[in-house]
Design a protein around this motif. Structure first.
Motif, PDB file in Angstrom:
ATOM      1  N   HIS A  35       0.842  -1.208   0.000  1.00  0.00           N
ATOM      2  CA  HIS A  35       0.000   0.000   0.000  1.00  0.00           C
ATOM      3  C   HIS A  35       0.872   1.250   0.000  1.00  0.00           C
ATOM      4  O   HIS A  35       1.845   1.324   0.757  1.00  0.00           O
ATOM      5  N   ASN A  39      -2.578   5.577   1.422  1.00  0.00           N
ATOM      6  CA  ASN A  39      -3.627   4.606   1.753  1.00  0.00           C
ATOM      7  C   ASN A  39      -3.549   4.198   3.219  1.00  0.00           C
ATOM      8  O   ASN A  39      -4.567   4.090   3.903  1.00  0.00           O
ATOM      9  N   ARG A  54      -7.524   2.474  -4.406  1.00  0.00           N
ATOM     10  CA  ARG A  54      -7.038   1.105  -4.580  1.00  0.00           C
ATOM     11  C   ARG A  54      -6.391   0.840  -5.945  1.00  0.00           C
ATOM     12  O   ARG A  54      -5.545  -0.038  -6.061  1.00  0.00           O
ATOM     13  N   TRP A  57      -2.567   0.646  -6.399  1.00  0.00           N
ATOM     14  CA  TRP A  57      -2.098  -0.461  -5.565  1.00  0.00           C
ATOM     15  C   TRP A  57      -2.367  -1.794  -6.252  1.00  0.00           C
ATOM     16  O   TRP A  57      -1.498  -2.669  -6.319  1.00  0.00           O
TER      17      TRP A  57
END
Length: 162
Positions: A35, A39, A54, A57
């Motif tokens: 991450h 995040n 997201r 990632w």
């Protein structure tokens, strides 16, 4: 072989993933370690990640998975709550990924999260993860109630018999 152990926080992805990797003689990785700092900070402040958070990632993990696949394979612990996330993760792999989704009752998950120490996930985010979780029909969904050793044994049996 690439195996991804999925589920909401508190299901034991890292514990089961590490044990499974040992049983299969594969390296283990935890998606949380990939991450970006933004995040981690967002989750530590009690805010759930959105799809925009997201996406970079997941794309990074997809590249990592393809690299690991070209080497000896790997076991990855990753929430991968939505079908779209799983599609992104699998996009760069040449072979199908073995998906294992760990699942348990909200009460058990809440209990487990309450006993955690030194983890950045804020337990109050569990509800958000449960609401996001999309359980597929075509992968193994594994109950987290049994002891970890029994869970791993059943997963290994399934993977080696397929």
């Amino acid at each position: 072989m690439i195996v991804i152990v999925c589920g909401v926080s508190g299901t034991g992805k890292s514990t089961i993933g590490k044990m499974l990797a040992d049983a299969l003689a594969l390296p283990f990785y935890d998606a949380d370690d990939f991450h970006p700092e933004a995040n981690v900070q967002k989750m530590q402040s009690g805010k759930p990640l959105n799809d925009e958070d997201r996406q970079p990632w997941l794309l990074d993990l997809a590249t990592q998975l393809a690299n690991w696949e070209r080497k000896e394979g790997a076991v990855l612990a990753c929430s991968a709550l939505k079908a779209a996330y799983r599609e992104t993760l699998a996009a760069k792999c040449a072979s199908p990924i073995e998906w294992i989704i760990l699942h348990g009752s909200k009460a058990l998950l809440t209990e487990r999260l309450g006993s955690r120490k030194d983890h950045f996930f804020e337990p109050k985010l569990l509800e958000s993860q449960l609401n996001t979780l999309e359980l597929p029909d075509d992968v193994s969904v594994v109950d987290i109630q049994p002891p970890p050793e029994d869970i791993v044994q059943s997963i290994v049996a399934r993977l080696t018999n397929s």
